[in-house]
Scaffold this motif. Sequence first.
Motif, PDB file in Angstrom:
ATOM      1  N   ASN A  94      -5.445   3.231   0.845  1.00 18.07           N
ATOM      2  CA  ASN A  94      -6.905   3.338   0.903  1.00 18.07           C
ATOM      3  C   ASN A  94      -7.445   4.501   0.071  1.00 18.07           C
ATOM      4  O   ASN A  94      -8.584   4.946   0.272  1.00 18.07           O
ATOM      5  CB  ASN A  94      -7.389   3.503   2.353  1.00 18.07           C
ATOM      6  N   ALA A  95      -6.633   4.987  -0.874  1.00 20.11           N
ATOM      7  CA  ALA A  95      -7.047   6.111  -1.720  1.00 20.11           C
ATOM      8  C   ALA A  95      -7.623   5.631  -3.045  1.00 20.11           C
ATOM      9  O   ALA A  95      -8.663   6.117  -3.489  1.00 20.11           O
ATOM     10  CB  ALA A  95      -5.868   7.044  -1.971  1.00 20.11           C
ATOM     11  N   PHE A  96      -6.973   4.661  -3.667  1.00 20.77           N
ATOM     12  CA  PHE A  96      -7.467   4.128  -4.933  1.00 20.77           C
ATOM     13  C   PHE A  96      -6.945   2.706  -5.107  1.00 20.77           C
ATOM     14  O   PHE A  96      -5.901   2.348  -4.562  1.00 20.77           O
ATOM     15  CB  PHE A  96      -7.034   4.999  -6.124  1.00 20.77           C
ATOM     16  N   PRO A  97      -7.679   1.888  -5.865  1.00 23.24           N
ATOM     17  CA  PRO A  97      -7.264   0.493  -6.045  1.00 23.24           C
ATOM     18  C   PRO A  97      -6.028   0.381  -6.931  1.00 23.24           C
ATOM     19  O   PRO A  97      -5.832   1.193  -7.843  1.00 23.24           O
ATOM     20  CB  PRO A  97      -8.487  -0.150  -6.717  1.00 23.24           C
TER      21      PRO A  97
ATOM     22  N   CYS B  50       0.461  -4.027 -11.290  1.00 25.71           N
ATOM     23  CA  CYS B  50      -0.937  -3.671 -11.562  1.00 25.71           C
ATOM     24  C   CYS B  50      -1.611  -4.731 -12.432  1.00 25.71           C
ATOM     25  O   CYS B  50      -2.784  -5.072 -12.212  1.00 25.71           O
ATOM     26  CB  CYS B  50      -1.009  -2.302 -12.246  1.00 25.71           C
TER      27      CYS B  50
ATOM     28  N   SER C  22       0.817  -1.206   0.000  1.00 22.52           N
ATOM     29  CA  SER C  22       0.000   0.000   0.000  1.00 22.52           C
ATOM     30  C   SER C  22       0.855   1.262   0.000  1.00 22.52           C
ATOM     31  O   SER C  22       0.622   2.193  -0.784  1.00 22.52           O
ATOM     32  CB  SER C  22      -0.932  -0.007   1.218  1.00 22.52           C
TER      33      SER C  22
ATOM     34  N   MET D  91      -5.003  -1.872  -2.091  1.00 16.47           N
ATOM     35  CA  MET D  91      -5.297  -0.452  -2.181  1.00 16.47           C
ATOM     36  C   MET D  91      -4.015   0.348  -1.934  1.00 16.47           C
ATOM     37  O   MET D  91      -3.154  -0.052  -1.151  1.00 16.47           O
ATOM     38  CB  MET D  91      -6.348  -0.048  -1.150  1.00 16.47           C
TER      39      MET D  91
ATOM     40  N   THR E  98      -6.003   2.182 -12.882  1.00 13.54           N
ATOM     41  CA  THR E  98      -5.348   3.254 -12.124  1.00 13.54           C
ATOM     42  C   THR E  98      -3.977   3.561 -12.703  1.00 13.54           C
ATOM     43  O   THR E  98      -3.579   4.726 -12.808  1.00 13.54           O
ATOM     44  CB  THR E  98      -5.206   2.843 -10.644  1.00 13.54           C
TER      45      THR E  98
ATOM     46  N   THR F 202      -8.086  -7.591  -3.251  1.00 13.30           N
ATOM     47  CA  THR F 202      -7.646  -6.339  -3.860  1.00 13.30           C
ATOM     48  C   THR F 202      -6.600  -5.675  -2.970  1.00 13.30           C
ATOM     49  O   THR F 202      -6.615  -5.824  -1.754  1.00 13.30           O
ATOM     50  CB  THR F 202      -8.820  -5.361  -4.058  1.00 13.30           C
TER      51      THR F 202
END
Length: 409
Positions: free
Chosen positions: A367-370, A317, A269, A364, A375, A362
Amino acid sequence: MVLRKVFPAMYTLSEETPACSRNATLYLLRCIFLMGVRQPPARFFIVYCLWSFALNLSSTFYQPIAFLTGYISHLSEFSPGEFLTSLQVAFNALSCSIKVLIVWAFVKHLDEANNILDEMDKRLTKPSERLRVHRAVSRSNRIFFFYMAVYILYATNTLIAAIVMGKPLYQNYYPYLDWRSSSWNLGLQMGLEYFAMAGACLQDVCVDCYPVNFVLVLRAHMSIFADRLRQLGKDPDVSHEKRYEQLVQCIQDHKTILRFVDCLRPVISGTIFVQFLVVGLVLGFTLINIVLFANLGSAIAALFFMTAVLLETTPFCILCNYLTDDCYNLAIALFQSNWIDGKQRYKKTLMYFLQKLQQPITFMAMNAFPISVGTNIIVTKFSFSVFTLVKQMNIAEKLSKADEEDKLN
C-alpha cells in the motif's frame, strides 16, 4: 521429443484438449515444494523434513548471516572487486530470505488461486478459448524455465570464477572452517557456498516468477472474458430474459476474476515491496563492480546477476501495465455489446456493471506505491545515483590504492 515427454506443460496442447489453467504453475509449485515450505508428505515425511531443514538453514537463514560475519571477520582481506561481488549478493540474499518467508506464510493462497482458475476453466466452451489458455500455459512454463536458466547460470558462473581465481568468491563465514589452510577446506568452502547459492537461486526463481505465471494465465482469461462481453445480446434468437441471465453470469465471472486477484494480493504486495527496496542499491553495486573492478570472469558473473535482478521486478511490472489496459478493454467490450434494444432492467444492470469494469485491477507494494513500469524505472534509476555518488567521491580510487598498499605491505 524427449523434452516434450519430460516437460509436457511447456508445449501448447490442441484446442480439443480441455483447458487446465493451473498447469501454468505446474513446475513452479513443484519447485516451491522442493523449497521445503509445504506440508511434508506422509510417505517421505522424514526425508522431506531433513531436506527442508538443510536447504532453509543454509540458504534462507544462515546465508545472510554468513555474509555479514564474513565481512566482520575478514574485511581487510577482500579486494574491492571481491567485496562488491559479495556485497551485491548479500543484499539480494537478504531480500530473498524475506521473500521466501512471505511466500511460506501465504503459500496456501497460491493453491486457492489455482482452485479459482479451475472455476474459470469451466466457462470455456469454444475451441478457440481453450487454445488461448493452452498458449498462456505453455508460455508461462517456458518463462519459468528461462528464469531458472538465468539464475542457475549465475550460480554456476560464480563457482567457475572462484575455481579459476583459487579462492571462494563470497568468502562466507563458516565456523571451524578456514579455507586458507588446505585445498580440501578450500573445496569444502566452495561447495558450501555453491549449495547455499544454488538453493537461494531455486528459491529466488519461485518467489520472483510466481506473479508472472499467475498473471499471464489471468490475462488469457480476461481476453476471453472481453470476447464474451462483446457478444452479449447479439444473438437474435435469445430472449430478453436469457440475455439478462447471460449478463448476470458475466458479472459473476468478473467477481471470480476479482477473487483471484484478491487471493494473490497479499503475497505479491510483500515480495515486490521487498524487492523494490533493494533493487536500486544492488544494481548500483553491480554497475560499480563491472565498470571499475571486475575481471572477465567476475564481469560475466555480474552481468548474469544484473539480468537476474532485473527479472525480479521488470516483467511483472510490465504485466501490471498490460493488466490495467485489459480492464479498460473489458469496459469497451461491454459497451460494444448490443445493449441498445435491451429492457430497462438489463440497461440499468449493464450500466452498474460498466462502472465496475472501469475500475482497473492494480497491485500495490504494501500500500506504499503501485506496482507498475513507472515505479520500476524510478527504483532502477537509483542504481545510477549510487554509481554517480561513488564516482564523484572517488571511492573507487581510494579502494584501489588501499588494496595496492596492502599488497605491498
